[in-house]
Scaffold this motif. Structure first.
Motif, PDB file in Angstrom:
ATOM      1  N   GLY A   7      -3.599 -59.139 -14.464  1.00  0.00           N
ATOM      2  CA  GLY A   7      -4.996 -59.993 -14.361  1.00  0.00           C
ATOM      3  C   GLY A   7      -5.776 -58.973 -13.057  1.00  0.00           C
ATOM      4  N   LEU A   8      -5.298 -58.606 -12.277  1.00  0.00           N
ATOM      5  CA  LEU A   8      -5.741 -57.785 -11.073  1.00  0.00           C
ATOM      6  C   LEU A   8      -6.118 -56.529 -12.209  1.00  0.00           C
ATOM      7  CD1 LEU A   8      -3.518 -57.005  -8.327  1.00  0.00           C
ATOM      8  CD2 LEU A   8      -6.154 -58.179  -8.490  1.00  0.00           C
ATOM      9  N   GLU A   9      -6.109 -56.140 -13.441  1.00  0.00           N
ATOM     10  CA  GLU A   9      -6.369 -54.795 -13.790  1.00  0.00           C
ATOM     11  C   GLU A   9      -7.325 -55.642 -14.959  1.00  0.00           C
ATOM     12  OE1 GLU A   9      -4.375 -53.401 -16.802  1.00  0.00           O
ATOM     13  OE2 GLU A   9      -2.505 -51.907 -14.539  1.00  0.00           O
ATOM     14  N   LEU A  10      -7.648 -56.737 -15.253  1.00  0.00           N
ATOM     15  CA  LEU A  10      -9.049 -57.542 -16.316  1.00  0.00           C
ATOM     16  C   LEU A  10     -10.394 -58.023 -15.155  1.00  0.00           C
ATOM     17  CD1 LEU A  10      -9.415 -58.758 -18.981  1.00  0.00           C
ATOM     18  CD2 LEU A  10      -8.488 -60.699 -18.064  1.00  0.00           C
ATOM     19  N   LEU A  11      -9.734 -58.111 -14.042  1.00  0.00           N
ATOM     20  CA  LEU A  11     -10.644 -58.697 -12.774  1.00  0.00           C
ATOM     21  C   LEU A  11     -11.465 -57.271 -12.978  1.00  0.00           C
ATOM     22  CD1 LEU A  11     -12.552 -60.626 -11.457  1.00  0.00           C
ATOM     23  CD2 LEU A  11     -10.373 -60.076  -9.484  1.00  0.00           C
ATOM     24  N   GLY A  12     -10.378 -56.199 -12.490  1.00  0.00           N
ATOM     25  CA  GLY A  12     -11.393 -54.500 -12.624  1.00  0.00           C
ATOM     26  C   GLY A  12     -12.657 -54.591 -13.163  1.00  0.00           C
ATOM     27  N   MET A  13     -12.136 -54.736 -14.084  1.00  0.00           N
ATOM     28  CA  MET A  13     -12.897 -53.992 -15.655  1.00  0.00           C
ATOM     29  C   MET A  13     -13.902 -54.915 -16.264  1.00  0.00           C
ATOM     30  SD  MET A  13     -10.758 -52.598 -18.238  1.00  0.00           S
ATOM     31  CE  MET A  13      -9.097 -54.202 -18.563  1.00  0.00           C
ATOM     32  N   THR A  14     -13.678 -56.183 -15.028  1.00  0.00           N
ATOM     33  CA  THR A  14     -14.716 -57.137 -16.104  1.00  0.00           C
ATOM     34  C   THR A  14     -15.938 -57.212 -14.770  1.00  0.00           C
ATOM     35  OG1 THR A  14     -13.001 -58.709 -16.625  1.00  0.00           O
ATOM     36  CG2 THR A  14     -15.520 -60.041 -16.109  1.00  0.00           C
ATOM     37  N   LEU A  34     -17.482 -50.289  -6.188  1.00  0.00           N
ATOM     38  CA  LEU A  34     -16.122 -50.339  -5.702  1.00  0.00           C
ATOM     39  C   LEU A  34     -15.516 -51.223  -5.500  1.00  0.00           C
ATOM     40  CD1 LEU A  34     -14.861 -48.227  -3.589  1.00  0.00           C
ATOM     41  CD2 LEU A  34     -15.296 -49.713  -1.499  1.00  0.00           C
ATOM     42  N   ALA A  35     -16.091 -52.213  -5.271  1.00  0.00           N
ATOM     43  CA  ALA A  35     -14.406 -53.982  -6.225  1.00  0.00           C
ATOM     44  C   ALA A  35     -13.763 -53.689  -6.965  1.00  0.00           C
ATOM     45  CB  ALA A  35     -15.156 -55.003  -5.072  1.00  0.00           C
ATOM     46  N   GLY A  36     -14.360 -53.533  -7.459  1.00  0.00           N
ATOM     47  CA  GLY A  36     -14.019 -53.185  -9.492  1.00  0.00           C
ATOM     48  C   GLY A  36     -12.747 -52.115  -9.231  1.00  0.00           C
ATOM     49  N   ILE A  37     -13.694 -51.100  -8.433  1.00  0.00           N
ATOM     50  CA  ILE A  37     -12.478 -50.140  -8.844  1.00  0.00           C
ATOM     51  C   ILE A  37     -10.988 -50.276  -8.118  1.00  0.00           C
ATOM     52  CG2 ILE A  37     -11.364 -47.825  -8.286  1.00  0.00           C
ATOM     53  CD1 ILE A  37     -14.739 -47.388  -9.042  1.00  0.00           C
ATOM     54  N   VAL A  38     -11.362 -51.051  -6.978  1.00  0.00           N
ATOM     55  CA  VAL A  38      -9.952 -50.980  -6.690  1.00  0.00           C
ATOM     56  C   VAL A  38      -9.231 -52.699  -6.722  1.00  0.00           C
ATOM     57  CG1 VAL A  38      -9.162 -52.615  -4.114  1.00  0.00           C
ATOM     58  CG2 VAL A  38     -11.001 -50.718  -3.713  1.00  0.00           C
ATOM     59  N   CYS A  39      -9.754 -53.827  -7.477  1.00  0.00           N
ATOM     60  CA  CYS A  39      -9.052 -54.258  -8.450  1.00  0.00           C
ATOM     61  C   CYS A  39      -8.213 -53.632  -9.256  1.00  0.00           C
ATOM     62  CB  CYS A  39      -9.552 -55.488  -8.710  1.00  0.00           C
ATOM     63  SG  CYS A  39     -10.338 -56.377  -7.500  1.00  0.00           S
ATOM     64  N   PHE A  40      -9.034 -53.150 -10.172  1.00  0.00           N
ATOM     65  CA  PHE A  40      -8.362 -52.416 -11.565  1.00  0.00           C
ATOM     66  C   PHE A  40      -6.877 -51.588 -10.900  1.00  0.00           C
ATOM     67  CE2 PHE A  40      -7.896 -48.881 -14.119  1.00  0.00           C
ATOM     68  CZ  PHE A  40      -7.531 -49.882 -15.465  1.00  0.00           C
ATOM     69  N   VAL A  41      -7.492 -50.604  -9.825  1.00  0.00           N
ATOM     70  CA  VAL A  41      -6.156 -49.331  -9.076  1.00  0.00           C
ATOM     71  C   VAL A  41      -4.878 -50.614  -8.281  1.00  0.00           C
ATOM     72  CG1 VAL A  41      -6.016 -47.453  -7.480  1.00  0.00           C
ATOM     73  CG2 VAL A  41      -7.515 -48.030  -9.013  1.00  0.00           C
ATOM     74  N   ALA A  42      -5.263 -51.477  -7.749  1.00  0.00           N
ATOM     75  CA  ALA A  42      -4.447 -52.499  -7.648  1.00  0.00           C
ATOM     76  C   ALA A  42      -3.678 -52.731  -8.633  1.00  0.00           C
ATOM     77  CB  ALA A  42      -4.989 -52.681  -6.467  1.00  0.00           C
ATOM     78  N   GLY A  43      -3.585 -53.274  -9.456  1.00  0.00           N
ATOM     79  CA  GLY A  43      -3.344 -54.223 -10.835  1.00  0.00           C
ATOM     80  C   GLY A  43      -1.789 -52.767 -11.032  1.00  0.00           C
ATOM     81  N   TRP A  44      -3.135 -51.944 -11.222  1.00  0.00           N
ATOM     82  CA  TRP A  44      -1.848 -50.871 -12.137  1.00  0.00           C
ATOM     83  C   TRP A  44      -1.333 -50.165 -10.739  1.00  0.00           C
ATOM     84  CZ3 TRP A  44      -1.870 -45.456 -10.600  1.00  0.00           C
ATOM     85  CH2 TRP A  44      -1.383 -44.312 -12.351  1.00  0.00           C
ATOM     86  N   VAL A  45      -1.251 -49.705  -9.902  1.00  0.00           N
ATOM     87  CA  VAL A  45      -0.404 -49.644  -8.601  1.00  0.00           C
ATOM     88  C   VAL A  45       0.963 -50.465  -8.673  1.00  0.00           C
ATOM     89  CG1 VAL A  45       0.399 -49.255  -6.630  1.00  0.00           C
ATOM     90  CG2 VAL A  45      -1.779 -48.145  -7.208  1.00  0.00           C
TER      91      VAL A  45
END
Length: 52
Positions: A7-14, A34-45
């Protein structure tokens, strides 16, 4: 937890996609990028290191 990470990855990409579409002829807002990248990276990590 897996679905939360996805969900975090999807939120970042969206966020990145919507920011790109809204400001199309110009560059998108750097704060939104930056907010999108942070959300995506948090989900990926979470998916890569915590759910192993």
């Amino acid at each position: 937890m897996y679905y939360g990470a996805k969900g975090l990855e999807l939120l970042g990409m969206t966020m990145i996609g919507i920011g790109f579409i809204i400001k199309f002829p110009q560059l998108m807002d750097p704060k939104l990028l930056l907010a999108g990248i942070v959300c995506f990276v948090a989900g990926w990590v979470i998916e890569k290191y915590i759910l192993q």
